[in-house]
Design a protein around this motif. Structure first.
Motif, PDB file in Angstrom:
ATOM      1  N   GLN A  63       0.825  -1.203   0.000  1.00  0.00           N
ATOM      2  CA  GLN A  63       0.000   0.000   0.000  1.00  0.00           C
ATOM      3  C   GLN A  63       0.864   1.259   0.000  1.00  0.00           C
ATOM      4  OE1 GLN A  63      -2.486  -1.208   3.401  1.00  0.00           O
ATOM      5  NE2 GLN A  63      -4.257  -0.753   2.096  1.00  0.00           N
ATOM      6  N   ILE A  64       1.947   1.241   0.736  1.00  0.00           N
ATOM      7  CA  ILE A  64       2.848   2.401   0.760  1.00  0.00           C
ATOM      8  C   ILE A  64       3.433   2.637  -0.630  1.00  0.00           C
ATOM      9  CG2 ILE A  64       5.004   3.335   1.696  1.00  0.00           C
ATOM     10  CD1 ILE A  64       4.351   1.735   4.291  1.00  0.00           C
ATOM     11  N   ARG A  65       3.921   1.579  -1.268  1.00  0.00           N
ATOM     12  CA  ARG A  65       4.495   1.711  -2.616  1.00  0.00           C
ATOM     13  C   ARG A  65       3.450   2.206  -3.613  1.00  0.00           C
ATOM     14  NH1 ARG A  65       6.706  -3.266  -1.179  1.00  0.00           N
ATOM     15  NH2 ARG A  65       5.295  -4.351  -2.595  1.00  0.00           N
ATOM     16  N   ALA A  66       2.244   1.643  -3.535  1.00  0.00           N
ATOM     17  CA  ALA A  66       1.177   2.033  -4.462  1.00  0.00           C
ATOM     18  C   ALA A  66       0.755   3.484  -4.245  1.00  0.00           C
ATOM     19  CB  ALA A  66      -0.026   1.097  -4.301  1.00  0.00           C
ATOM     20  N   ALA A  67       0.650   3.889  -3.005  1.00  0.00           N
ATOM     21  CA  ALA A  67       0.261   5.264  -2.690  1.00  0.00           C
ATOM     22  C   ALA A  67       1.310   6.244  -3.201  1.00  0.00           C
ATOM     23  CB  ALA A  67       0.076   5.421  -1.185  1.00  0.00           C
ATOM     24  N   ARG A  68       2.558   5.911  -2.985  1.00  0.00           N
ATOM     25  CA  ARG A  68       3.639   6.775  -3.454  1.00  0.00           C
ATOM     26  C   ARG A  68       3.630   6.876  -4.972  1.00  0.00           C
ATOM     27  NH1 ARG A  68       8.713   5.957  -4.792  1.00  0.00           N
ATOM     28  NH2 ARG A  68       8.800   3.787  -4.149  1.00  0.00           N
ATOM     29  N   ILE A 115      -4.409  10.429  -0.206  1.00  0.00           N
ATOM     30  CA  ILE A 115      -4.512   8.976  -0.361  1.00  0.00           C
ATOM     31  C   ILE A 115      -5.530   8.426   0.631  1.00  0.00           C
ATOM     32  CG2 ILE A 115      -3.281   6.781   0.009  1.00  0.00           C
ATOM     33  CD1 ILE A 115      -2.528   8.169  -2.608  1.00  0.00           C
ATOM     34  N   GLU A 116      -6.332   7.495   0.150  1.00  0.00           N
ATOM     35  CA  GLU A 116      -7.266   6.768   1.013  1.00  0.00           C
ATOM     36  C   GLU A 116      -6.865   5.302   0.979  1.00  0.00           C
ATOM     37  OE1 GLU A 116     -12.053   5.946   1.538  1.00  0.00           O
ATOM     38  OE2 GLU A 116     -11.357   7.291  -0.043  1.00  0.00           O
ATOM     39  N   PHE A 117      -6.673   4.719   2.146  1.00  0.00           N
ATOM     40  CA  PHE A 117      -6.295   3.315   2.244  1.00  0.00           C
ATOM     41  C   PHE A 117      -7.544   2.467   2.358  1.00  0.00           C
ATOM     42  CE2 PHE A 117      -2.518   5.567   3.617  1.00  0.00           C
ATOM     43  CZ  PHE A 117      -1.548   4.919   2.875  1.00  0.00           C
ATOM     44  N   LEU A 118      -7.593   1.399   1.571  1.00  0.00           N
ATOM     45  CA  LEU A 118      -8.731   0.482   1.568  1.00  0.00           C
ATOM     46  C   LEU A 118      -8.332  -0.776   2.323  1.00  0.00           C
ATOM     47  CD1 LEU A 118      -9.610   0.891  -2.207  1.00  0.00           C
ATOM     48  CD2 LEU A 118     -10.512   2.188  -0.274  1.00  0.00           C
ATOM     49  N   ASP A 119      -9.142  -1.148   3.305  1.00  0.00           N
ATOM     50  CA  ASP A 119      -8.855  -2.332   4.108  1.00  0.00           C
ATOM     51  C   ASP A 119      -8.974  -3.598   3.270  1.00  0.00           C
ATOM     52  OD1 ASP A 119      -8.467  -0.829   6.432  1.00  0.00           O
ATOM     53  OD2 ASP A 119     -10.597  -0.899   6.934  1.00  0.00           O
ATOM     54  N   ALA A 120      -8.239  -4.591   3.695  1.00  0.00           N
ATOM     55  CA  ALA A 120      -8.347  -5.897   3.044  1.00  0.00           C
ATOM     56  C   ALA A 120      -9.715  -6.482   3.366  1.00  0.00           C
ATOM     57  CB  ALA A 120      -7.238  -6.816   3.525  1.00  0.00           C
ATOM     58  N   GLN A 144     -12.989  -8.892   1.002  1.00  0.00           N
ATOM     59  CA  GLN A 144     -13.131  -9.930  -0.022  1.00  0.00           C
ATOM     60  C   GLN A 144     -12.489  -9.522  -1.341  1.00  0.00           C
ATOM     61  OE1 GLN A 144     -17.283 -10.804  -0.246  1.00  0.00           O
ATOM     62  NE2 GLN A 144     -17.317 -11.862   1.726  1.00  0.00           N
ATOM     63  N   LYS A 145     -12.383  -8.242  -1.589  1.00  0.00           N
ATOM     64  CA  LYS A 145     -11.786  -7.764  -2.833  1.00  0.00           C
ATOM     65  C   LYS A 145     -10.303  -7.471  -2.691  1.00  0.00           C
ATOM     66  CE  LYS A 145     -16.085  -5.757  -4.466  1.00  0.00           C
ATOM     67  NZ  LYS A 145     -16.762  -4.550  -4.909  1.00  0.00           N
ATOM     68  N   GLY A 146      -9.784  -7.473  -1.481  1.00  0.00           N
ATOM     69  CA  GLY A 146      -8.363  -7.247  -1.256  1.00  0.00           C
ATOM     70  C   GLY A 146      -8.063  -5.824  -0.824  1.00  0.00           C
ATOM     71  N   GLU A 147      -6.828  -5.624  -0.353  1.00  0.00           N
ATOM     72  CA  GLU A 147      -6.394  -4.306   0.110  1.00  0.00           C
ATOM     73  C   GLU A 147      -6.116  -3.402  -1.071  1.00  0.00           C
ATOM     74  OE1 GLU A 147      -2.903  -5.523   2.223  1.00  0.00           O
ATOM     75  OE2 GLU A 147      -1.637  -5.243   0.481  1.00  0.00           O
ATOM     76  N   GLY A 148      -6.060  -2.107  -0.799  1.00  0.00           N
ATOM     77  CA  GLY A 148      -5.758  -1.185  -1.884  1.00  0.00           C
ATOM     78  C   GLY A 148      -5.579   0.231  -1.409  1.00  0.00           C
ATOM     79  N   VAL A 149      -5.377   1.108  -2.384  1.00  0.00           N
ATOM     80  CA  VAL A 149      -5.275   2.542  -2.131  1.00  0.00           C
ATOM     81  C   VAL A 149      -5.971   3.256  -3.275  1.00  0.00           C
ATOM     82  CG1 VAL A 149      -3.080   2.429  -0.879  1.00  0.00           C
ATOM     83  CG2 VAL A 149      -3.061   2.785  -3.328  1.00  0.00           C
ATOM     84  N   ARG A 150      -6.403   4.474  -3.004  1.00  0.00           N
ATOM     85  CA  ARG A 150      -6.926   5.293  -4.084  1.00  0.00           C
ATOM     86  C   ARG A 150      -6.650   6.748  -3.738  1.00  0.00           C
ATOM     87  NH1 ARG A 150     -13.238   3.955  -3.264  1.00  0.00           N
ATOM     88  NH2 ARG A 150     -13.441   4.745  -1.153  1.00  0.00           N
TER      89      ARG A 150
END
Length: 78
Positions: free
Chosen positions: A6-11, A59-64, A66-72
């Motif tokens: 998530q850190i890498r994706a957010a960056r 950045i908004e962090f999405l919790d893990a 059923q669809k998985g963790e993420g960022v947007r």
């Protein structure tokens, strides 16, 4: 707790280098590199500082779930 992926994706969404993130979070470049490498710093304050800097930048962090963790990236307010 946010993950190294998530850190890498957010960056990447922000177009920041590791050094830019370190500067914004007021942590060392080495700490950012270790976090992104999956080596969790024993100090929660470092992870929290990185997360706070990314959230402040939109950045908004999405919790893990059923669809998985993420960022947007939040849309700027009109």
């Amino acid at each position: 707790m946010i993950t190294s992926r998530q850190i890498r994706a957010a960056r990447a969404l922000l177009g920041w280098s590791q050094q830019q993130l370190a500067d914004k979070a007021i942590v060392s470049l080495n700490a950012v590199a270790r976090l992104e490498g999956g080596v969790v710093d024993s100090r929660i304050s470092t992870v929290q500082a990185v997360q706070d800097a990314l959230v402040k930048a939109g950045i908004e962090f999405l919790d893990a779930d059923q669809k998985g963790e993420g960022v947007r990236l939040k849309s700027p307010k009109a």
